[in-house]
Scaffold this active site. Structure first.
Site, mmCIF file in Angstrom:
data_model
loop_
_atom_site.group_PDB
_atom_site.id
_atom_site.type_symbol
_atom_site.label_atom_id
_atom_site.label_comp_id
_atom_site.label_asym_id
_atom_site.label_seq_id
_atom_site.Cartn_x
_atom_site.Cartn_y
_atom_site.Cartn_z
ATOM 1 N N GLU A 411 0.830 -1.198 0.000
ATOM 2 C CA GLU A 411 0.000 0.000 0.000
ATOM 3 C C GLU A 411 0.869 1.254 0.000
ATOM 4 O O GLU A 411 0.451 2.300 -0.490
ATOM 5 C CB GLU A 411 -0.944 -0.002 1.210
ATOM 6 C CG GLU A 411 -2.105 0.972 1.083
ATOM 7 C CD GLU A 411 -3.181 0.752 2.131
ATOM 8 O OE1 GLU A 411 -4.168 0.054 1.843
ATOM 9 O OE2 GLU A 411 -3.024 1.277 3.262
ATOM 10 N N HIS A 442 6.465 -26.629 2.490
ATOM 11 C CA HIS A 442 5.626 -27.651 1.870
ATOM 12 C C HIS A 442 4.522 -27.035 1.006
ATOM 13 O O HIS A 442 3.570 -27.725 0.647
ATOM 14 C CB HIS A 442 5.026 -28.552 2.947
ATOM 15 C CG HIS A 442 6.057 -29.390 3.645
ATOM 16 N ND1 HIS A 442 6.410 -30.647 3.219
ATOM 17 C CD2 HIS A 442 6.840 -29.125 4.723
ATOM 18 C CE1 HIS A 442 7.352 -31.137 4.012
ATOM 19 N NE2 HIS A 442 7.633 -30.225 4.928
ATOM 20 N N LYS A 571 -13.974 1.476 -4.061
ATOM 21 C CA LYS A 571 -14.968 1.898 -3.058
ATOM 22 C C LYS A 571 -16.036 2.780 -3.686
ATOM 23 O O LYS A 571 -17.235 2.638 -3.403
ATOM 24 C CB LYS A 571 -14.279 2.699 -1.946
ATOM 25 C CG LYS A 571 -13.447 1.913 -0.974
ATOM 26 C CD LYS A 571 -13.050 2.906 0.104
ATOM 27 C CE LYS A 571 -12.026 2.401 1.044
ATOM 28 N NZ LYS A 571 -11.652 3.432 2.006
#
Length: 607
Positions: A411, A442, A571
């Protein structure tokens, strides 16, 4: 505006096809082809102040000279390399804890290190750091200072914003947090029906969630175990619903963390929590008057909205616009951390960060841990074309650290426009990912070891475990040390052949078939970060180190690391789409894909 490709000249004489290293000229400067091929859409108005630096030109030459040199050759030539390319910072604690950085397993030599340090000098890093620490408005697009360092200023030296010392206000909020958290921890703070608080639910998102979640998980050994902490961030109703099912609401405190008290996700969840409390009381015939004030507190600056919600102003904990969300765990946003681990341990967290602040501001460049970490990152991102960076904590308590650093780094530095308003001419922030300990081995280490992308890694470990169970920690740390070595040295075909023959394989055909699959080219870079033990002070130091690393990289690239406009567009569109999500409604004002998806939702969501 001309296409970026129109301004490029591929040096075919040094192209990969001819066995060399391709470069592309922008003006008079050659940038590695693997870097520039990713910079689609960058035009003639690109900001070239970085790539015009003499040190940048020198680094390009050094990359061409040394970029293909195996890291292990550096070790073969220098038996003291591990010691020469490492730095230890004392954290000043009674337990003699420290932060140790080993960056020797990188494609770095003395020439490259000097050139990187000159780049930092040319880009004015020291002056920029001083501007930050002086409270200047370095967040230029929002015209704000960036002063989270004031929140952990344990020296209490005055720090000024617009001529006013902010430390009295910082200390006042810290004292308010101390008083309240102690009441919760001791059981003095009671819910509406008289029960002591045993559950704390933090409702926030982004920086109001990631920091507190990460820190409370990391510091569980220091927590008050009869208090259970829960975190709700996602606006998906499932998140709040599952938490509400797991708590005794009569013994629950909800912390609503939103600077503006208008964040859609946070307020939606907070309203659902308030409704659940009031419905519970009504269903039992209990007078609900005053109940919200007993079960909700706010971390906000919007007094009016907080009062409208029903929260007592005395239980509103303030912070300031010079505290960015992803840097806010040191502020009132850290209230759930303090409730969990107590005031003294929270101060230790602040102190660890302050130690690194002082180190960052005062240590010589060649011994400056955040600076070195940032410069090694720039070397790999901008000259090797690395677009990802792995955070690999070998301590289960740090399992949320990669997610926290995703926000901090991505960000902050995920931007393609410089402070000048021009587009960048280089790669900027990398993709951050990671997983705790051997779980990652793994899952995705296969790609790090043998994939086609170069992925620099940070391995983070503690010498002493908080849980001494048998040989667990020795086994765990043997993997930690082995992975950094394996990534660096690899395994040659001749080593694979000898290994197969020693295992009893006699068929030359089978051996030759397996050779390419079991060969590791090595030369995969990593930094190793070690602490003595994971304490609040050590955690504070680690986080501050990464904050300052991000600062340095953003300053080198010339971008504003402290705004986040990329969060806004989705948004805004969501607000226009929300009224369109109604059963049976058909929409046609978007693109054909979005129209079809919304219409499918409206057709089926009510069934």
């Amino acid at each position: 505006m001309s296409s970026y490709l129109d301004d490029l000249r591929i040096d075919l004489a040094a192209s990969p096809a001819s066995g060399g290293s391709a470069s592309i000229a922008v003006g008079s400067f050659n940038i590695p082809y693997e870097v520039t091929r990713r910079l689609k859409g960058v035009g003639a108005d690109a900001d070239t102040t970085l790539t015009s630096c003499a040190s940048w030109t020198q680094l390009q030459k050094l990359y061409e000279q040394y970029g293909d040199e195996p890291i292990k050759k550096h070790f073969e030539a220098d038996s003291e390399r591990g010691q020469r390319y490492s730095v230890k910072v004392s954290l000043g604690s009674k337990d003699e804890n420290f932060l140790f950085l080993d960056y020797s397993k990188s494609h770095i030599n003395d020439e490259i290190k000097c050139a990187l340090l000159r780049l930092a000098e040319e880009r004015g890093i020291r002056q920029f750091v001083q501007s930050v620490f002086r409270g200047e408005r370095v967040n230029t697009t929002e015209n704000r200072p960036v002063l989270h360092i004031a929140l952990r200023n344990r020296s209490n030296r005055p720090i000024y914003v617009d001529g006013k010392d902010v430390m009295p206000a910082v200390n006042k909020v810290l004292d308010q947090m101390r008083s309240f958290s102690e009441k919760v921890r001791t059981g003095e703070w009671k819910g509406h029906t008289g029960k002591a608080i045993r559950h704390v639910v933090n409702i926030g998102i982004g920086g109001s969630d990631l920091g507190p979640v990460m820190a409370t998980e990391a510091l569980k050994p220091f927590s008050q175990r009869d208090l259970s902490l829960h975190f709700v961030s996602n606006v998906d109703g499932t998140h709040i619903a599952e938490v509400l099912k797991s708590i005794d609401i009569e013994a629950t405190l909800f912390i609503v963390a939103s600077k503006t008290f208008t964040t859609q996700e946070t307020i939606t969840n907070a309203l659902s929590a308030r409704r659940a409390l009031l419905d519970y009381l009504r269903s039992r015939g209990i007078d609900e008057k005053g109940s919200v004030a007993k079960h909700f507190v706010a971390l906000s600056t919007n007094n009016q909205k907080v009062k409208e919600f029903g929260i007592d102003e005395e239980n509103m904990f303030q912070f300031w616009d010079w505290v960015g969300g992803r840097y806010s765990m040191w502020s009132a946003i850290g209230l759930p951390i303090m409730i969990s681990i107590g005031y003294e341990n929270f101060v230790e967290l602040l102190t660890g960060a302050h130690v690194i602040d002082e180190h960052f501001a005062n240590a010589p460049p060649e011994q400056n841990v955040p600076l070195l970490l940032a410069l090694v990152g720039v070397w790999y991102i901008n000259f090797f074309g690395a677009v990802t960076h792995a955070i690999l904590p070998y301590d289960q308590y740090l399992w949320r650290l990669p997610a926290y650093l995703q926000q901090l780094d991505m960000e902050s530095n995920g931007k393609y426009v410089t402070r000048s308003g021009k587009t960048v001419s280089t790669l900027t922030g990398p993709i951050i990912f990671g997983e705790a300990g051997t779980n990652g081995q793994h899952a995705f280490y296969q790609l790090i070891h043998q994939g086609t992308n170069l992925i620099p890694c940070d391995f983070i470990g503690a010498i002493q475990s908080q849980n001494k169970i048998g040989d667990h920690h020795k086994i765990f740390m043997s993997n930690f040390f082995a992975q950094t070595e394996a990534l660096m040295i690899g395994k040659s075909p001749s080593e694979v052949r000898r290994e197969l023959e020693a295992a009893g394989e006699r068929s030359a055909e089978k051996i030759n078939a397996l050779l390419p699959h079991k060969t590791f080219i090595g030369g995969r870079p990593s930094n190793t970060l070690l602490i003595k033990s994971l304490t609040p002070r050590a955690l504070g130091a680690i986080i501050a180190m990464y904050e300052h690393k991000v600062l340095v990289q953003g300053a080198i690239w010339g971008i504003d690391s402290y705004d986040q406009w990329g969060v806004e567009l989705g948004k805004v569109l969501a607000k226009s789409i929300l009224p369109q999500l109604r059963p049976g409604m058909r929409v046609n004002n978007h693109d054909s894909s979005t129209n079809g998806l919304i219409n499918m939702f409206n057709e089926l969501s009510h069934l």
